[in-house]
Design a protein around this motif. Structure first.
Motif, short mmCIF file in Angstrom:
data_model
loop_
_atom_site.label_atom_id
_atom_site.label_comp_id
_atom_site.label_asym_id
_atom_site.label_seq_id
_atom_site.Cartn_x
_atom_site.Cartn_y
_atom_site.Cartn_z
N THR A 332 0.94 -1.21 0.10
CA THR A 332 0.16 -0.02 0.10
C THR A 332 0.69 1.25 0.11
OG1 THR A 332 -1.72 -1.35 1.08
CG2 THR A 332 -1.69 1.40 1.10
N GLN A 336 0.91 4.07 -3.10
CA GLN A 336 0.60 5.41 -2.68
C GLN A 336 1.97 6.35 -2.99
OE1 GLN A 336 -0.45 5.59 1.35
NE2 GLN A 336 -2.51 4.84 0.92
N SER A 339 1.74 6.82 -6.77
CA SER A 339 0.71 7.69 -7.08
C SER A 339 0.98 9.04 -6.82
CB SER A 339 -0.97 6.94 -6.41
OG SER A 339 -1.79 7.82 -6.82
N PHE A 528 -6.40 9.62 -3.67
CA PHE A 528 -5.62 7.99 -3.22
C PHE A 528 -6.92 7.01 -2.92
CE2 PHE A 528 -2.72 11.13 -2.40
CZ PHE A 528 -1.51 10.99 -3.10
#
Length: 528
Positions: A332, A336, A339, A528
């Motif tokens: 994760t 993130q 992104s 997100f």
């Protein structure tokens, strides 16, 4: 009790047999997906759902799917699946990203040649008993310039075939590096340059906020007179009404479309326009492609339901069952970080460097790297997944560097991601605390601690008194609620960063008001 799978679209008998041979109970109902109410009522009885493009797996369908664990899309596009809703419910969404690439590329070339020689209209005329030899004056493709918008997996195959036809190929793709362009034998250009130079334009990009109407009325006006346009990618990439006007005026000499803004396309503004060829979304419609993607999705879904193995998932990387609990929060974090950097990247991407420090460097960093790359590329390539991301980056010549090192600094573990563009390098670092929740710990060398949320506002500014109050006033006056407010600066009075969590997406006029504030250098909404 064996897992149960529903096939609600047309898949081959061989794919159905794969499920049966693996001991999975399967119901093959190829017409169910077209009945919205019946589809939603039935899907909750199954562990797996295998589809093509006809079944619309909406938020409503997912809400009714209490037992569903995996959705398998035989094909690449998942715009008929609400991936965000599926992710929220813990449902894995798989696709088959490379099974129909050659077939789609061949269809684009076929349409281009048919358009150049007006073959469909000439065929209809001749079979109607006419002999209009002088009416159907075509053009050669040899020596002409083909403009490829999107030079990824399919676009690069089209470019290769076009070069075999002795065409000059120019390509617009923000992710295409100069080195990869040389390897493909194409010239990398900006979009405006492509529009003014191309004799033929073919589109091979996904439909995203950035690519919607990429051939807008304004873009079509920039094209050279007599251009011919082919779209085998996604409906919505071209302003169809503006294209109709350009065809009728003679500015655009012809168009060949396999995809439309609304499908099934029972009617469309392009129908009946001069020198237009229309096919009913046949890009993947060959025996080989249909069989390949059907067999592939059946194998992938069976593996997951029986062993927990994950392949070609858009919302989860390939991770073994044993390492999943420890690795999941770092996956994760990596996505993130990617992104975050990807949403701020607007120039040509040359490389991605991922640095792992501490115990995380001993984990399955391949999955973490894949997650990070997918995060970087997804803002422009929404159909990308964590498995296909490294291959897609490689196809575009994006250099991936992975660095592992022992613990350094105050954190036991951290991951630093650096995006290298044609203009600059931008880095962002994060870690996972003992609560298992990822945190940002550094942006562009400025230390801060922040947890990412669905809606964020990223601001770079000068560190001057009154800025925080002015920002809060603008957001407050617009009814925007601030959930968290995180700050960092390089030095007193120097460059600073604000990362603000807000409850809802920011309206364009509010963003403009933030950008207009004194001392603000950049303001960008992030999701997100």
């Amino acid at each position: 009790m064996p897992p149960r799978v529903l096939i609600s679209d047309k898949l081959s008998a061989a794919a159905v047999q794969i499920f049966k041979d693996r001991g999975i109970a399967v119901d093959f109902e190829p017409e169910l997906g077209s009945d919205k109410e019946a589809f939603a009522a039935r899907v909750g009885d199954y562990d797996g759902l295998a589809i093509r493009s006809a079944s619309k797996v909406t938020e409503k369908v997912i809400a009714a799917a209490g037992n569903l664990k995996v959705i398998g899309r035989a094909g690449i596009g998942v715009d008929n699946v609400d991936v965000a809703a599926a992710t929220k419910r813990g449902i894995i969404v798989m696709n088959t990203p490379f099974g129909n690439s050659i077939t789609t590329a061949e269809h684009a070339i076929s349409l281009m040649l048919s358009l150049a020689r007006q073959i469909p209209a000439a065929d209809a005329s001749t079979q109607a008993g006419k002999w209009e030899k002088n009416r159907f004056m075509g053009v050669e493709v040899t020596g002409k310039t083909l403009g490829v918008i999107g030079c990824g997996n399919i676009g690069s195959i089209v470019a290769d075939r076009a070069r075999g036809l002795r065409m000059k190929v120019i390509a617009f793709d923000p992710f295409l590096t100069p080195e990869r362009a040389v390897e493909l034998g194409v010239e990398k250009v900006e979009l405006d340059d492509l529009l003014t130079r191309a004799d033929f334009i073919t589109l091979h990009v996904p439909l995203t906020d950035k690519t919607k109407n990429i051939l807008s009325r304004e873009a079509l006006a920039k094209t050279r007179k007599g251009v011919r346009i082919i779209n085998c990618a996604r409906g919505g990439l071209v302003d169809e009404a503006a294209l109709r006007e350009a065809l009728e005026s003679g500015h655009v000499a012809g168009a060949a479309f396999d995809v439309y803004s609304v499908e099934p396309a029972r009617e469309n503004v392009l129908f009946g326009a001069p020198n237009v060829i229309c096919t009913p979304h046949l890009g993947a419609a060959t025996t080989e492609a249909q069989e390949n993607v059907a067999l592939q999705v059946a194998e992938q879904m069976s593996d997951y339901l029986l062993t927990g193995a994950v392949t070609n998932a858009l919302n989860m990387p390939s991770i073994s069952a044993e390492e999943a609990p420890r690795l999941k929060p770092f996956v994760t974090l990596a996505e993130q970080l990617g992104s975050f950097a990807g949403q701020l990247t607007e120039t040509g991407l040359k490389g991605i460097r991922i640095e792992f420090a501490g115990d995380v460097a001993e984990m399955n960093t391949r999955a973490l790297t894949s997650a990070a790359i997918a995060g970087v590329l997804r803002p422009l390539l929404q159909d990308i997944n964590m498995v296909s991301a490294p291959a897609i980056a490689r196809d575009r010549g994006i250099r991936i560097e992975e660095v592992r090192r022992e613990q350094q600094g105050a954190y036991e573990n951290y991951v630093r991601l650096t995006v290298i563009t044609e203009r600059q390098e931008r880095s962002v670092a994060g870690t996972v605390f003992s609560d298992g929740r990822p945190r940002i710990i550094q942006i562009k060398g400025i230390n801060m601690e922040a947890e990412l949320a669905p809606h964020m506002l990223y601001i770079t500014n000068e560190d001057k008194p009154g800025f925080i109050g002015a920002l809060g006033m603008v957001l407050g006056n617009a009814g925007v609620n601030i959930a968290t407010f995180n700050l960092g600066r390089q030095a007193r009075g120097g460059d600073a960063i604000a990362l603000v969590e807000i409850d809802d997406a920011l309206a364009p006029d509010v963003l403009a008001a933030v950008e207009a504030l004194p001392h603000v250098q950049q303001a960008k909404p992030l999701a997100f």
